[in-house]
Design an enzyme around this catalytic site. Sequence first.
Site, PDB file in Angstrom:
ATOM      1  CE  LYS A  66      49.641  43.741  38.921  1.00  0.00           C
ATOM      2  NZ  LYS A  66      50.838  44.583  38.661  1.00  0.00           N
ATOM      3  CE1 TYR A  92      49.029  40.277  38.388  1.00  0.00           C
ATOM      4  CE2 TYR A  92      46.784  40.146  37.550  1.00  0.00           C
ATOM      5  CZ  TYR A  92      48.068  40.662  37.481  1.00  0.00           C
ATOM      6  OH  TYR A  92      48.369  41.580  36.505  1.00  0.00           O
ATOM      7  CB  SER A 106      47.338  48.616  38.212  1.00  0.00           C
ATOM      8  OG  SER A 106      46.393  47.925  38.991  1.00  0.00           O
TER       9      SER A 106
END
Length: 276
Positions: free
Chosen positions: A150, A146, A132
């Site tokens: 995650k 992004y 992660s």
Amino acid sequence: MIKTILITGTSSGLGKATARFFAHKGWNVVATMRRPEKEQELVHLPNVLVTRLDVQDRASIATAIEAAIARFEQIDAVINNAGFGLFGLFEATPPEKVAEQFNINVFGVMDVTRAILPHFRQNKGGLILNISSGAGIFTLPMLSLYCASKFALEGFTEALSYELASQNIVVKLIQPGGIANTKFGQRTGAEAVENARISGYDRFVAHTNAVFESLRDVRQATEEDVAKVIYQAATDGTDRLRYVATEDIKPMVKARRETLEDEYIAFMRTRFGVKA
């Protein structure tokens, strides 16, 4: 008995460093990448199988798992490492790049995980380590996509860990921040260049870039530092879910988890809040 680990995204950066680290610790390593014919280092390490796996190609995932079992008989652990980060304004990011961000960082992880689960259940156990990021705990502007990928990975992994505990399969998250010598930043920068400029954001972008530049002064870990944390997670014999892997993000993690919501949001808005 020597254990075997399959790692995605080992052509460079953290993936290659982790493959190297596990190999030096005596593990059998299945180092997967999109273009294995270009690899010149890992192919020379003992007990390392370099083979093709593209997380956006389900057939290649199945073939890589088959090749690993044919070579080492059993896979004990999988590291879902393949990923990249889009940097830039959401409004300026084409839909096809948004889809690619999730296809690699989220759906690719899901496809690799789904493919390995029958083998793990047959063996009455296994370990899945998902890479992660601090961006899966707290968010930053210019990294909205992004962060979104995650955050999705974090939610998926946590929920999956409850399901798979019933199958004696352990699932864990590794959360690195800045890594000094990785090529991840180069890919992120390249993605930013592709973004079209929108003039209305000029002041905000300039301010945010200045904040990010100041953050680069904070000591960053190396790929090898993070690989050690991954190895610890793989070998500590616990069912611990999350591992914060670098020192630089710990203050932000602490602030996000321990500060009152209104105070935290006010702090972030003050830091990044530049109006047109």
